[in-house]
Design an enzyme around this catalytic site. Sequence first.
Site, PDB file in Angstrom:
ATOM      1  N   ASN A 214       0.831  -1.210   0.000  1.00 10.66           N
ATOM      2  CA  ASN A 214       0.000   0.000   0.000  1.00 10.66           C
ATOM      3  C   ASN A 214       0.865   1.259   0.000  1.00 10.66           C
ATOM      4  O   ASN A 214       0.545   2.243  -0.665  1.00 10.66           O
ATOM      5  CB  ASN A 214      -0.936   0.007   1.218  1.00 10.66           C
ATOM      6  CG  ASN A 214      -2.231  -0.728   0.926  1.00 10.66           C
ATOM      7  OD1 ASN A 214      -2.396  -1.287  -0.155  1.00 10.66           O
ATOM      8  ND2 ASN A 214      -3.149  -0.740   1.878  1.00 10.66           N
ATOM      9  N   PHE A 256      -1.384   3.382 -11.011  1.00 13.19           N
ATOM     10  CA  PHE A 256      -1.169   4.324  -9.917  1.00 13.19           C
ATOM     11  C   PHE A 256      -0.207   5.437 -10.312  1.00 13.19           C
ATOM     12  O   PHE A 256       0.662   5.846  -9.562  1.00 13.19           O
ATOM     13  CB  PHE A 256      -0.710   3.593  -8.636  1.00 13.19           C
ATOM     14  CG  PHE A 256      -1.853   2.829  -8.027  1.00 13.19           C
ATOM     15  CD1 PHE A 256      -2.225   1.606  -8.549  1.00 13.19           C
ATOM     16  CD2 PHE A 256      -2.584   3.367  -6.992  1.00 13.19           C
ATOM     17  CE1 PHE A 256      -3.326   0.924  -8.057  1.00 13.19           C
ATOM     18  CE2 PHE A 256      -3.686   2.695  -6.487  1.00 13.19           C
ATOM     19  CZ  PHE A 256      -4.051   1.465  -7.022  1.00 13.19           C
ATOM     20  N   ALA A 259      -2.429  11.537 -11.840  1.00 18.40           N
ATOM     21  CA  ALA A 259      -2.502  12.660 -10.893  1.00 18.40           C
ATOM     22  C   ALA A 259      -3.957  13.010 -10.670  1.00 18.40           C
ATOM     23  O   ALA A 259      -4.686  13.322 -11.618  1.00 18.40           O
ATOM     24  CB  ALA A 259      -1.738  13.847 -11.458  1.00 18.40           C
ATOM     25  N   CYS A 267      -7.542   2.825   3.604  1.00 17.91           N
ATOM     26  CA  CYS A 267      -6.315   2.013   3.617  1.00 17.91           C
ATOM     27  C   CYS A 267      -5.034   2.825   3.456  1.00 17.91           C
ATOM     28  O   CYS A 267      -4.194   2.846   4.355  1.00 17.91           O
ATOM     29  CB  CYS A 267      -6.409   0.962   2.540  1.00 17.91           C
ATOM     30  SG  CYS A 267      -7.928   0.012   2.675  1.00 17.91           S
ATOM     31  N   LYS A 270      -4.098   5.470   6.348  1.00 19.27           N
ATOM     32  CA  LYS A 270      -3.756   4.886   7.659  1.00 19.27           C
ATOM     33  C   LYS A 270      -2.534   3.969   7.564  1.00 19.27           C
ATOM     34  O   LYS A 270      -1.702   3.943   8.459  1.00 19.27           O
ATOM     35  CB  LYS A 270      -4.952   4.159   8.258  1.00 19.27           C
ATOM     36  CG  LYS A 270      -5.054   2.695   7.969  1.00 19.27           C
ATOM     37  CD  LYS A 270      -6.138   2.017   8.782  1.00 19.27           C
ATOM     38  CE  LYS A 270      -6.586   0.724   8.119  1.00 19.27           C
ATOM     39  NZ  LYS A 270      -5.569  -0.272   7.881  1.00 19.27           N
TER      40      LYS A 270
HETATM   41  C1  UGA Z   1      -6.097  -0.218  -1.636  1.00 20.14           C
HETATM   42  C2  UGA Z   1      -5.169  -1.208  -2.382  1.00 20.14           C
HETATM   43  O1  UGA Z   1      -5.169  -0.895  -3.781  1.00 20.14           O
HETATM   44  C3  UGA Z   1      -5.636  -2.667  -2.183  1.00 20.14           C
HETATM   45  O2  UGA Z   1      -4.710  -3.566  -2.800  1.00 20.14           O
HETATM   46  C4  UGA Z   1      -5.686  -2.948  -0.677  1.00 20.14           C
HETATM   47  O3  UGA Z   1      -6.163  -4.286  -0.420  1.00 20.14           O
HETATM   48  C5  UGA Z   1      -6.643  -1.956  -0.023  1.00 20.14           C
HETATM   49  O4  UGA Z   1      -6.154  -0.610  -0.257  1.00 20.14           O
HETATM   50  C6  UGA Z   1      -6.658  -2.254   1.455  1.00 20.14           C
HETATM   51  O5  UGA Z   1      -5.635  -2.074   2.128  1.00 20.14           O
HETATM   52  O6  UGA Z   1      -7.685  -2.798   1.950  1.00 20.14           O
HETATM   53  P1  UGA Z   1      -8.508   0.917  -2.111  1.00 20.14           P
HETATM   54  O7  UGA Z   1      -8.215   1.758  -0.913  1.00 20.14           O
HETATM   55  O8  UGA Z   1      -9.828   0.248  -2.226  1.00 20.14           O
HETATM   56  O9  UGA Z   1      -7.404  -0.280  -2.223  1.00 20.14           O
HETATM   57  O10 UGA Z   1      -8.380   1.878  -3.369  1.00 20.14           O
HETATM   58  P2  UGA Z   1      -7.381   2.092  -4.613  1.00 20.14           P
HETATM   59  O11 UGA Z   1      -8.121   1.805  -5.857  1.00 20.14           O
HETATM   60  O12 UGA Z   1      -6.101   1.413  -4.398  1.00 20.14           O
HETATM   61  O13 UGA Z   1      -7.179   3.692  -4.536  1.00 20.14           O
HETATM   62  C7  UGA Z   1      -6.599   4.311  -3.405  1.00 20.14           C
HETATM   63  C8  UGA Z   1      -6.534   5.821  -3.608  1.00 20.14           C
HETATM   64  O14 UGA Z   1      -5.514   6.169  -4.543  1.00 20.14           O
HETATM   65  C9  UGA Z   1      -7.826   6.441  -4.130  1.00 20.14           C
HETATM   66  O15 UGA Z   1      -8.073   7.651  -3.433  1.00 20.14           O
HETATM   67  C10 UGA Z   1      -7.529   6.717  -5.592  1.00 20.14           C
HETATM   68  O16 UGA Z   1      -8.300   7.770  -6.107  1.00 20.14           O
HETATM   69  C11 UGA Z   1      -6.049   7.072  -5.508  1.00 20.14           C
HETATM   70  N1  UGA Z   1      -5.325   6.868  -6.777  1.00 20.14           N
HETATM   71  C12 UGA Z   1      -5.230   5.643  -7.342  1.00 20.14           C
HETATM   72  C13 UGA Z   1      -4.735   7.962  -7.404  1.00 20.14           C
HETATM   73  O17 UGA Z   1      -4.823   9.117  -6.922  1.00 20.14           O
HETATM   74  N2  UGA Z   1      -4.055   7.771  -8.572  1.00 20.14           N
HETATM   75  C14 UGA Z   1      -3.951   6.550  -9.147  1.00 20.14           C
HETATM   76  O18 UGA Z   1      -3.306   6.435 -10.230  1.00 20.14           O
HETATM   77  C15 UGA Z   1      -4.549   5.457  -8.524  1.00 20.14           C
END
Ligand code: UGA
Length: 437
Positions: A214, A256, A259, A267, A270
């Site tokens: 993460n 990921f 921007a 997740c 924290k």
């Molecule tokens: C994240 C991890 O991707 C999972 O593998 C993990 O199991 C989970 O946390 C957890 O610990 O339970 P999640 O929080 O559901 O999953 O969401 P993500 O899709 O990973 O996005 C996280 C944040 O990053 C979001 O706010 C999203 O908008 C942001 N993000 C994502 C970006 O700003 N840019 C990106 O290119 C990708």
Amino acid sequence: MKVTIIGTGYVWLTHGTCLAELENDVICVDIDINKIEQLKQWIIPIFEPKLSNLVIKNHRAWRLNFSTDVKSAIDVSDIIFIAVGTPPGPDGHADMQYVKQVAQDIWKYINKYTIIVTKSTVPVGTWDMITNIISAGIRYRWMQIDFDVASNPEFLREWTAVDDFKNSDRVVIWCNDENGKAVQMLKRLYSPLKNTEILVTDMYSAELIKYWANSLLAVQVSFINAISRLCEKLWADVNKVAKWLRLDWRIWHKAFLTAWPGFGGSCFPKDVMEFAQTFEDNWIPNGILQATLDINEQQKYAIFIKIKRLLDWNLEWKTVSILWLAFKSNTDDIRYSPSIVVINELLKKNAKIKCYDPKAMNNFKNMYPDLDYCDDMYIAVTDSDCMVVMTDWDEFKQPDWEKIISLMKRKNVVDARNIYDKSVLINMWFNYIGVWI
Ligand code: UGA
């Protein structure tokens, strides 16, 4: 196998349901009576695409049950997953009180060999803590009962959790005896997942992997967000920069690297905080993680500055439409949502806020009962001085711009997800600011 999941939060309800789909007998336990009663009536308390049908199907087949009775669930289970929350405590460390509570319940009610698996994201060393609590409790009962504690971190994402489970690329397991019964049973549990690598590792590595995964993703997000701000200053285009970056085969999974308004959810924020603290506790500089968190805060605040810029630096009584409130699209989860920071700043400046989200409004109302909640995006932009896009729902990517022009007071758009075509909006005489300018 008979499996109990203690804790029915977002991804863990999915985890339990998907294990039932693999033909295990699963009991999802929670102390929240309302939630359990709702689940028994197939009312899913969260929005997670594809989950509802699976819950209904497996509950009907008697493979998936919901209960508040921890004792009975522990009584009948071969495997107990601890899947309760570990929210950040005041010092940045994960708050382990709920995990400890479950460990207490387990020693009170365990009556035969059971495998206890930590699914919650927990700091390194939690295995020892759980083992000690349960061993001491069993001794206190003057009994001798065998048990194993294993670690099996969660990698599901909200919104895609069901597909992520079915197509997991890896399952990480640790237990003190690599060839022992617990590892064999967990391998059997996950064996129907065909393209999944089951990685049996050592204890501390298993606990560390989740934080590292993460945190690494969060570092990537913050780095591209920092680049986006540099691009703004230098009139470069962060999307083009990211596109070229993704062509490099060494860039991990090419994902990921978008921007946006900063990461949120239950997740990343924290887990990066906890990981940063772990570095500090071990006297290792945590600069990269601290920078990741700092950039994230700046990125959210930068959206507010963009709104101010479009509204001539004066927000007093201006109407701002916040479109979509959850931390990302296709979820109703608002934890650490960037919208919260933007709305707090706007309220400090006495702006009037109208907002809309297809799924997350009820959760938001609990936190901000007095905002003007609207039934759709067009009502939300009516009489507005500025429309602010905070998430990237597909269904709103092609709105009726003529209608929006007729409804808005002023034609200002801050697009924090770059979902709209800048040239189209500028041709329609909108003042438009995306993530790059
Ligand atoms: C994240 C991890 O991707 C999972 O593998 C993990 O199991 C989970 O946390 C957890 O610990 O339970 P999640 O929080 O559901 O999953 O969401 P993500 O899709 O990973 O996005 C996280 C944040 O990053 C979001 O706010 C999203 O908008 C942001 N993000 C994502 C970006 O700003 N840019 C990106 O290119 C990708």
